[in-house]
Design an enzyme around this catalytic site. Structure first.
Site, PDB file in Angstrom:
ATOM      1  N   HIS A   1     -83.508  54.882  33.344  1.00 36.43           N
ATOM      2  CA  HIS A   1     -83.847  54.710  31.932  1.00 36.43           C
ATOM      3  C   HIS A   1     -83.617  53.286  31.462  1.00 36.43           C
ATOM      4  O   HIS A   1     -82.987  52.478  32.141  1.00 36.43           O
ATOM      5  CB  HIS A   1     -83.066  55.702  31.064  1.00 36.43           C
ATOM      6  CG  HIS A   1     -81.582  55.515  31.036  1.00 36.43           C
ATOM      7  ND1 HIS A   1     -80.964  54.539  30.277  1.00 36.43           N
ATOM      8  CD2 HIS A   1     -80.589  56.193  31.661  1.00 36.43           C
ATOM      9  CE1 HIS A   1     -79.660  54.625  30.432  1.00 36.43           C
ATOM     10  NE2 HIS A   1     -79.396  55.614  31.265  1.00 36.43           N
TER      11      HIS A   1
ATOM     12  N   CYS B   1     -76.203  57.283  35.383  1.00 30.47           N
ATOM     13  CA  CYS B   1     -77.627  56.978  35.377  1.00 30.47           C
ATOM     14  C   CYS B   1     -77.878  55.535  35.805  1.00 30.47           C
ATOM     15  O   CYS B   1     -76.980  54.694  35.807  1.00 30.47           O
ATOM     16  CB  CYS B   1     -78.211  57.212  33.992  1.00 30.47           C
ATOM     17  SG  CYS B   1     -78.258  58.958  33.529  1.00 30.47           S
TER      18      CYS B   1
END
Length: 195
Positions: A155, A171
């Site tokens: 992301h 992440c």
């Protein structure tokens, strides 16, 4: 000096907010034109077209968490290489996955384990809507295994100065410029190898 940097960051996020308010999508937004590049990102972590001599086929994403690079493998021995921020020690997904979902300006809700590690995140337990204020940035690629969401993402980030560091809850972060580029070139079903 620090107050100047905070002001620049505030202006950057505010500018993105104004643009996002006029459009429900990042499509057509050129992030570099907003702030003249990616502030705070070491030059070695900027997007580059590089030679690739690994074993993964074209159309695969390879994430090298040690070197802090993500490679979008192309044909003919080439790849687009992006600098990344990775998860803190012990929090990064390893192995194979596929891109099972994609979202522009995704919403975010911290997991229960994130809140246990960082109790200050409890204030966001109800979720944070998508937009420039959201920690997932401009877009996200959701990683799946065996048809199940791993809760790990590739992301964007509204903190580009964290690229090259191990700071996330697991992440993989890219600058908003880079995630927009990767998002456009990555179909659902793309294989991902995280090493």
């Amino acid at each position: 000096m620090d107050n100047h940097r905070i002001t620049r960051r505030f202006l950057l996020v505010g500018s993105l907010g104004l643009l996002a308010g006029c459009s429900s999508s990042w499509q057509g937004i050129s992030f570099p034109s907003l702030y003249g590049g990616t502030p705070g990102v070491d030059r070695r972590y900027r997007k580059q077209h590089v030679r690739y001599d690994g074993n993964e086929p074209a159309g695969t994403i390879v994430v090298d968490t040690t070197q802090r690079y993500l490679y979008s493998i192309e044909t003919g021995g080439w790849a687009m290489r992006y600098g990344i921020g990775v998860g803190q020690e012990g929090l990064t997904l390893k192995g194979r996955a596929v891109v099972g979902r994609k979202a522009e300006w995704p919403s975010w809700t911290p997991s229960a384990s994130m809140i246990r590690r960082k109790p200050e995140l409890a204030q966001y337990a109800g979720g944070v809507s998508g937009g420039p204020h959201n920690p997932l940035g401009a877009s996200a690629l959701y990683l799946y295994r065996n048809g199940q969401d791993t809760r790990f993402r590739l992301h964007g980030t509204n903190a580009p100065w964290t690229i090259g560091q191990a700071v996330s809850n697991g992440c993989i972060r890219l600058t908003n410029d880079d995630i927009v580029d990767l998002y456009a070139r990555t179909p659902i079903g793309t294989p991902v190898l995280i090493i």
